[in-house]
Design a protein around this motif. Structure first.
Motif, short mmCIF file in Angstrom:
data_model
loop_
_atom_site.label_atom_id
_atom_site.label_comp_id
_atom_site.label_asym_id
_atom_site.label_seq_id
_atom_site.Cartn_x
_atom_site.Cartn_y
_atom_site.Cartn_z
N THR A 1 0.85 -1.19 0.00
CA THR A 1 0.00 0.00 0.00
C THR A 1 0.89 1.24 0.00
O THR A 1 1.75 1.38 0.87
CB THR A 1 -0.92 0.03 1.24
N GLN A 2 0.68 2.11 -0.99
CA GLN A 2 1.42 3.37 -1.08
C GLN A 2 0.39 4.47 -1.30
O GLN A 2 0.11 4.84 -2.44
CB GLN A 2 2.45 3.33 -2.22
N MET A 3 -0.15 4.99 -0.24
CA MET A 3 -1.32 5.87 -0.30
C MET A 3 -1.06 7.10 -1.18
O MET A 3 -0.25 7.96 -0.86
CB MET A 3 -1.70 6.33 1.10
N GLY A 4 -1.79 7.15 -2.31
CA GLY A 4 -1.75 8.34 -3.16
C GLY A 4 -0.52 8.50 -4.01
O GLY A 4 -0.39 9.50 -4.72
N ARG A 5 0.37 7.52 -4.01
CA ARG A 5 1.62 7.65 -4.77
C ARG A 5 1.48 7.12 -6.18
O ARG A 5 0.72 6.18 -6.44
CB ARG A 5 2.75 6.88 -4.07
N GLU A 6 2.21 7.72 -7.10
CA GLU A 6 2.31 7.22 -8.47
C GLU A 6 3.68 6.55 -8.60
O GLU A 6 4.71 7.21 -8.55
CB GLU A 6 2.16 8.36 -9.48
N LEU A 7 3.68 5.22 -8.75
CA LEU A 7 4.93 4.48 -8.80
C LEU A 7 5.45 4.42 -10.24
O LEU A 7 4.68 4.30 -11.19
CB LEU A 7 4.73 3.06 -8.27
N THR A 8 6.77 4.48 -10.36
CA THR A 8 7.38 4.35 -11.67
C THR A 8 7.46 2.89 -12.07
O THR A 8 7.32 1.99 -11.22
CB THR A 8 8.79 4.95 -11.68
N ARG B 1 -0.07 -7.86 -4.29
CA ARG B 1 -1.17 -6.92 -4.50
C ARG B 1 -0.68 -5.49 -4.26
O ARG B 1 0.04 -5.21 -3.31
CB ARG B 1 -2.31 -7.23 -3.54
N PHE B 2 -1.08 -4.58 -5.17
CA PHE B 2 -0.80 -3.15 -5.01
C PHE B 2 -2.11 -2.43 -4.72
O PHE B 2 -3.09 -2.61 -5.45
CB PHE B 2 -0.16 -2.58 -6.28
N ASP B 3 -2.13 -1.60 -3.67
CA ASP B 3 -3.35 -0.88 -3.28
C ASP B 3 -3.07 0.61 -3.14
O ASP B 3 -1.97 1.02 -2.72
CB ASP B 3 -3.89 -1.40 -1.94
N CYS B 4 -4.10 1.43 -3.46
CA CYS B 4 -4.10 2.87 -3.19
C CYS B 4 -2.93 3.60 -3.85
O CYS B 4 -2.41 4.57 -3.30
CB CYS B 4 -4.10 3.15 -1.69
N CYS B 5 -2.49 3.11 -4.99
CA CYS B 5 -1.41 3.77 -5.71
C CYS B 5 -1.68 3.67 -7.22
O CYS B 5 -2.48 2.83 -7.65
CB CYS B 5 -0.05 3.17 -5.36
N LEU B 6 -1.03 4.53 -7.98
CA LEU B 6 -1.19 4.52 -9.43
C LEU B 6 0.04 3.88 -10.06
O LEU B 6 1.17 4.31 -9.82
CB LEU B 6 -1.36 5.95 -9.95
N LEU B 7 -0.19 2.84 -10.87
CA LEU B 7 0.90 2.11 -11.51
C LEU B 7 0.93 2.42 -13.01
O LEU B 7 -0.08 2.83 -13.58
CB LEU B 7 0.73 0.60 -11.29
N PRO B 8 2.08 2.19 -13.66
CA PRO B 8 2.16 2.41 -15.11
C PRO B 8 1.23 1.46 -15.86
O PRO B 8 0.92 0.36 -15.39
CB PRO B 8 3.63 2.12 -15.43
N GLN B 9 0.81 1.89 -17.05
CA GLN B 9 -0.08 1.06 -17.87
C GLN B 9 0.62 -0.19 -18.38
O GLN B 9 0.01 -1.24 -18.54
CB GLN B 9 -0.61 1.88 -19.05
N TYR B 10 1.93 -0.08 -18.61
CA TYR B 10 2.70 -1.20 -19.17
C TYR B 10 3.93 -1.43 -18.31
O TYR B 10 4.64 -0.48 -17.94
CB TYR B 10 3.12 -0.87 -20.61
#
Length: 484
Positions: free
Chosen positions: A375-382, A403-412
């Protein structure tokens, strides 16, 4: 050879105009040095430096022997924390190379008791004729115990004494013995004094201060005095003493005290049961008394059957105790249902296979975990951050779900496998988005929607829509507070 500041100083690439003294004996520094001399103490080294030490000072070119030493430490997580101290790691490395039974200790109390015996035994062998009352000095140290506990729990909480003060308190012969053994260390320091009440200082002769070689020695002797008090009853006076002893700052003091006396352990554990979020630490204290992981297996299994949380909101005591218990479980093939790592990952070290946490601690050796939730609250991960976490998880033999929660991951995310990836095909990588959950296709690198037994890659529009929702949700004051 690696370029470091120390090497630059030795080669005279740095500080050419300044006299620099590198020494293991601070008391040997010349007395005529200026009063404003700066002192820098080397207190430890990282895992890479440990590896170099093993190869250079212990096993030479024997790669298998080096791997065996590191493996023995990994197999005994009870000792791993103590061996973060350079002195004890060096002794561990040399002793395990020569004597395999040295690694069989099941508690830090038994390990430290052996280490103290080594210190006294080494001096005894080196100088048998000059040491009188050797055994009594080794066994009867009540005054030192009391002073050690006072230094940790008293109002001043001092860890340095004037030589004259401590020598008078302990007795000259006892004091000199412990300095010669190396448990107490003398240091010559400049003595400054106020002249006529003014703010200007004038130079005085050097004085000798004394301290324990390492804080762990202080905790060891303080634990003897604490265990004697705690063995009687859980009285208001004992509760007052314990309330002044922070379990995280004095992690090993509590564990030593429990390991030294069964009655003391019962009363200390009764006190800890009233301390918030101390369950994991209590189990470590129980381990000290019972001596073997087998004897606390039921408690560890019960703890590991539920989700174990490692969070940035945990106290340092919670986080340290939780990590050590996870390592004990993995080292003993106890299945861990799920580990939830919440907002505390700083980086991933793929050389040592560690998750480096913001607290400075490391999470590793999770061979028996079945699910990891990040869980990485509100973070956009590279992409690289996600890849590093996935690669770390490839080393977890029993892992089924990441599982990744509460974060934005790359599309690819392009996942490439290497020879070091142990678990390459059985892991499901899941991303919980704002309104749905997606699974990563480890072959194509695209996220897919799972519906009615079918997998459909998300479209660019789907991803952009999810990204926009995520940013709206985490763009307000709440998001800024969580990110901080």
């Amino acid at each position: 050879m690696q370029d470091t500041d120390i090497m630059h100083i030795i080669r005279k690439d740095m500080f050419q105009q300044i006299p620099v003294i590198l020494t293991t004996r601070s008391s040997c520094i010349p007395h005529d040095l200026a009063a404003n001399t700066r002192h820098i103490r080397l207190t430890g080294f990282d895992e890479l430096a440990r590896d170099r030490y093993i190869r250079k000072a212990v096993v030479g070119t024997d790669v298998k022997a080096a791997m065996k030493i590191k493996q023995r430490l990994k197999e005994n997580p009870v000792l791993a924390g103590v061996c973060q101290v350079p002195l004890f790691f060096v002794m561990f490395a040399h002793m395990t190379h020569e004597r395999h039974e040295f690694t069989q200790f099941q508690s830090v109390t038994s390990f430290f008791r052996f280490m103290i015996g080594c210190f006294h035994g080494h001096l005894h062998k080196k100088d048998k004729t000059k040491i009188r009352n050797f055994k009594s000095f080794e066994k009867d140290h009540g005054l030192l115990d009391q002073e050690a506990l006072n230094s940790l729990s008293g109002g001043s909480k001092q860890n340095v004494w004037r030589k004259e003060t401590l020598s008078e308190l302990l007795g000259d012969k006892f004091y000199e013995h412990y300095v010669r053994v190396g448990i107490l260390v003398e240091e010559e320091v400049l003595d400054f004094a106020e002249e006529n009440g003014s703010s200007s200082s004038y130079y005085q002769p050097y004085r000798k201060d004394v301290r324990f070689y390492h804080k762990l020695f202080c905790e060891w002797y303080a634990a003897h005095y604490l265990s004697n008090i705690a063995a009687k009853s859980l009285s208001p006076s004992l509760e007052l003493i314990l309330s002044r002893l922070d379990p995280f700052e004095l992690h090993y003091l509590y564990r030593f005290a429990c390991g030294l006396n069964q009655n003391a352990a019962n009363n200390i554990l009764q006190y800890l049961s009233g301390v918030e979020s101390s369950e994991q630490f209590e189990i470590l204290c129980i381990l000290e008394q019972r001596g073997q992981v087998e004897n606390i297996k039921n408690q560890v299994q019960k703890l590991c059957s539920d989700t174990i949380i490692v969070s940035d909101e945990d106290s340092q005591l919670q986080q340290k105790s939780t990590i050590e218990l996870l390592e004990i479980a993995s080292s003993n093939a106890i299945l861990i249902s799920c580990v939830s790592v919440e907002n505390c990952i700083k980086s991933v070290d793929l050389e040592t296979w560690n998750l480096n946490l913001k607290s400075g601690m490391r999470l590793s050796n999770l061979g028996s975990v079945q699910e990891i939730s990040v869980t990485q609250m509100g973070r956009e991960l590279t992409e690289q951050e996600v890849l590093d976490i996935i690669r770390f998880c490839f080393q977890c033999l029993e892992l089924k779900v990441l599982r990744f929660d509460c974060c934005l991951l790359p599309q690819y995310i392009k996942v490439t496998h290497t020879e070091s990836d142990i678990n390459q095909t059985n892991i499901k990588v899941i991303w919980s988005c704002t309104e749905s959950w997606l699974q990563l296709n480890l072959t194509s690198g695209y996220w897919e929607i799972q519906s009615e037994g079918k997998s459909t890659p998300i479209t660019d529009d789907d991803y952009q829509s999810e990204s926009a929702k995520f940013r709206r949700e985490w763009s307000g004051p709440k998001a800024r507070n969580d990110k901080e």
